[in-house]
Write an enzyme that holds these catalytic residues in place. Sequence first.
Site, short mmCIF file in Angstrom:
data_model
loop_
_atom_site.label_atom_id
_atom_site.label_comp_id
_atom_site.label_asym_id
_atom_site.label_seq_id
_atom_site.Cartn_x
_atom_site.Cartn_y
_atom_site.Cartn_z
N TYR A 46 -4.45 1.51 -4.71
CA TYR A 46 -4.58 0.11 -4.23
C TYR A 46 -5.89 -0.51 -4.74
CZ TYR A 46 -4.64 -3.71 -0.75
OH TYR A 46 -4.66 -4.94 -0.13
N ILE A 56 -7.23 -8.08 7.81
CA ILE A 56 -6.56 -9.21 8.46
C ILE A 56 -5.43 -8.64 9.33
CG2 ILE A 56 -5.35 -11.41 8.04
CD1 ILE A 56 -8.18 -11.33 6.78
N THR A 64 0.86 -1.19 0.00
CA THR A 64 0.00 0.00 0.00
C THR A 64 0.89 1.25 0.00
OG1 THR A 64 -0.07 -0.12 2.42
CG2 THR A 64 -1.96 -1.02 1.25
N GLY A 73 -8.75 7.13 -0.03
CA GLY A 73 -7.35 7.12 0.42
C GLY A 73 -6.55 5.98 -0.18
#
Length: 241
Positions: free
Chosen positions: A147, A180, A86, A143
Amino acid sequence: MSRVALVTGGTRGIGAAISIALKGAGYKVAANYAGNDETAKAFESVAGIPVFKWDVSQYSECVDGIAKVEKQLGPVEVLINNAGITRDAMFHKVTPQQWSEVINTNLNGVFNMTHPVWPGMRDRNFGRVITISSINGQKGQMGQVNYSASKAGDLGFTKALAQEGAAKGITVNAICPGYIGTEMVRAIPEKVLNERIVPQIPVGRLGEPEEIARCVVFLASDDAGFITGSTITANGGQFFV
Ligand SMILES: NC(=O)c1ccc[n+]([C@@H]2O[C@H](COP(=O)([O-])OP(=O)(O)OC[C@H]3O[C@@H](n4cnc5c(N)ncnc54)[C@H](OP(=O)(O)O)[C@@H]3O)[C@@H](O)[C@H]2O)c1
């Protein structure tokens, strides 16, 4: 004879859990990583899984790295495209470099890894390609325009390539984890995690890397031979497609 599985980013986080689960299921596993030598070496000695360093965003490094794995273990029959990064910023602040790094690793990396192993899978009439996408590739996330775009691209890649592999015994699937508990998620400020993210997860907790690893083991198995072009959504009920 046991099959060879190659896990990109297989030395930490979700990838480490996948490497360990596949080894436990009887595969000969190779774990790739990018640069964190200390963690990789510690993983190798604890897990007993050989590690191989290269950058999945570089096609020629992937070709050379895969050749080393195949020389040591045999032809790659199961590929897990797990490596991902990221570089979060609101779109008006994101830099061209942050955009490119994420696309080059998360989307181009999937091409760079799958393309060199694909002819061998076709020749052997068997293969499994499993790509770890993300909930944020399904729903989009502010944001994370870079990604989200990369992970949505992985889903298009999966659906299209599945159609090409089907007649050759190759299945191509994706898994979309929700949040996760790995270093990637722990990089999010604790306040944001506890007050904004966890309350959005109906199950009431972050997922465990092993919960994603068990999905991978199933998709890699002979039992999953009729499943291709699919996405397993594992997000604690946070988002339904
Ligand atoms: N954690 C989550 O909540 C979550 C949710 C949805 C999807 N995902 C996806 O799941 C995958 C794993 O995430 P994670 O949280 O386990 O990540 P992580 O803990 O940050 O681990 C990332 C792994 O990828 C490797 N890597 C990164 N860039 C690479 C490159 N260019 N070439 C080769 N290896 C590279 C890293 O190697 P080094 O150790 O050498 O840096 C490391 O082994 C990613 O694709 C991520 O986008 C994660």
